[in-house]
Design a protein around this motif. Structure first.
Motif, PDB file in Angstrom:
ATOM      1  N   ILE A   1      -4.262  -4.637  -0.409  1.00 52.98           N
ATOM      2  CA  ILE A   1      -4.581  -4.663  -1.841  1.00 52.98           C
ATOM      3  C   ILE A   1      -5.970  -4.071  -2.072  1.00 52.98           C
ATOM      4  CG2 ILE A   1      -5.164  -6.185  -3.786  1.00 52.98           C
ATOM      5  CD1 ILE A   1      -2.891  -8.034  -2.828  1.00 52.98           C
ATOM      6  N   VAL A   2      -6.935  -4.510  -1.279  1.00 52.99           N
ATOM      7  CA  VAL A   2      -8.301  -4.003  -1.420  1.00 52.99           C
ATOM      8  C   VAL A   2      -8.340  -2.508  -1.103  1.00 52.99           C
ATOM      9  CG1 VAL A   2     -10.655  -4.165  -0.520  1.00 52.99           C
ATOM     10  CG2 VAL A   2      -9.340  -6.245  -0.935  1.00 52.99           C
ATOM     11  N   THR A   3      -7.671  -2.119  -0.023  1.00 51.52           N
ATOM     12  CA  THR A   3      -7.641  -0.702   0.356  1.00 51.52           C
ATOM     13  C   THR A   3      -6.989   0.135  -0.738  1.00 51.52           C
ATOM     14  OG1 THR A   3      -7.460  -1.373   2.670  1.00 51.52           O
ATOM     15  CG2 THR A   3      -6.922   0.916   2.154  1.00 51.52           C
ATOM     16  N   GLY A   4      -5.872  -0.343  -1.270  1.00 50.83           N
ATOM     17  CA  GLY A   4      -5.177   0.379  -2.339  1.00 50.83           C
ATOM     18  C   GLY A   4      -5.997   0.460  -3.607  1.00 50.83           C
ATOM     19  N   ALA A   5      -6.707  -0.619  -3.918  1.00 48.85           N
ATOM     20  CA  ALA A   5      -7.552  -0.602  -5.112  1.00 48.85           C
ATOM     21  C   ALA A   5      -8.677   0.420  -4.969  1.00 48.85           C
ATOM     22  CB  ALA A   5      -8.131  -1.995  -5.365  1.00 48.85           C
ATOM     23  N   LEU A   6      -9.258   0.498  -3.790  1.00 47.93           N
ATOM     24  CA  LEU A   6     -10.303   1.494  -3.545  1.00 47.93           C
ATOM     25  C   LEU A   6      -9.736   2.915  -3.628  1.00 47.93           C
ATOM     26  CD1 LEU A   6     -12.303  -0.183  -0.635  1.00 47.93           C
ATOM     27  CD2 LEU A   6     -13.090   0.230  -2.969  1.00 47.93           C
ATOM     28  N   GLN A   7      -8.559   3.094  -3.043  1.00 49.62           N
ATOM     29  CA  GLN A   7      -7.913   4.414  -3.096  1.00 49.62           C
ATOM     30  C   GLN A   7      -7.658   4.821  -4.545  1.00 49.62           C
ATOM     31  OE1 GLN A   7      -3.908   4.481  -1.620  1.00 49.62           O
ATOM     32  NE2 GLN A   7      -3.887   6.692  -1.348  1.00 49.62           N
ATOM     33  N   SER A   8      -7.145   3.896  -5.318  1.00 45.31           N
ATOM     34  CA  SER A   8      -6.854   4.169  -6.724  1.00 45.31           C
ATOM     35  C   SER A   8      -8.135   4.414  -7.524  1.00 45.31           C
ATOM     36  CB  SER A   8      -6.068   2.996  -7.312  1.00 45.31           C
ATOM     37  OG  SER A   8      -5.817   3.202  -8.677  1.00 45.31           O
ATOM     38  N   ALA A   9      -9.171   3.647  -7.236  1.00 46.13           N
ATOM     39  CA  ALA A   9     -10.434   3.790  -7.961  1.00 46.13           C
ATOM     40  C   ALA A   9     -11.066   5.163  -7.752  1.00 46.13           C
ATOM     41  CB  ALA A   9     -11.413   2.703  -7.524  1.00 46.13           C
ATOM     42  N   PHE A  10     -10.838   5.726  -6.576  1.00 45.23           N
ATOM     43  CA  PHE A  10     -11.380   7.057  -6.300  1.00 45.23           C
ATOM     44  C   PHE A  10     -10.403   8.173  -6.667  1.00 45.23           C
ATOM     45  CE2 PHE A  10     -14.157   4.535  -3.500  1.00 45.23           C
ATOM     46  CZ  PHE A  10     -15.392   5.017  -3.923  1.00 45.23           C
TER      47      PHE A  10
END
Length: 122
Positions: free
Chosen positions: A71-80
């Motif tokens: 979830i954290v990794t995906g959120a970071l990916q999406s944020a960038f």
């Protein structure tokens, strides 16, 4: 300074319990006994000593916590602006777990309890 002293006291208690276990085992072997009587704490210490070289707990912790890490990794990916593929995969993990009647939150809770050594009966 109290917490440090408590750590050393607990360490000494564990050493004393292990020596009692070893003495009881030696006595039983000498007397030819098949069974020995130990307290719950002594059995727990004995089992922990046997599991000291295994990675079982770490493996289970990684597997159970991996959806939350994703979830954290995906959120970071999406944020960038790099897409939402990981978040979509995590959503599918949660859908499949729900369909299988697996409560990932409770599973996570019990894994954390096990990691810090809390035994509880539900």
């Amino acid at each position: 300074m109290q917490p440090v002293a408590a750590i050393f006291e607990k360490r000494e208690d564990r050493k004393k319990a292990v020596s009692i276990i070893n003495a009881e085992r030696s006595r039983a072997q000498t007397d030819g006994e098949i069974q020995i009587s130990l307290t719950d704490r002594q059995w727990e210490l004995l089992s922990k000593k046997g599991e000291a070289d295994t990675w079982k707990d770490e493996y289970i912790t990684i597997v159970v916590t991996s959806p939350f890490i994703l979830i954290v990794t995906g959120a970071l990916q999406s944020a960038f602006g790099l897409g939402t593929e990981i978040l979509d995969a995590v959503a599918e993990i949660f859908r499949q777990a729900e369909a299988a009647d697996i409560d990932l939150g409770e599973l996570m809770l019990w894994t954390v309890f096990a990691a810090i050594g809390i035994k509880a009966v539900k």
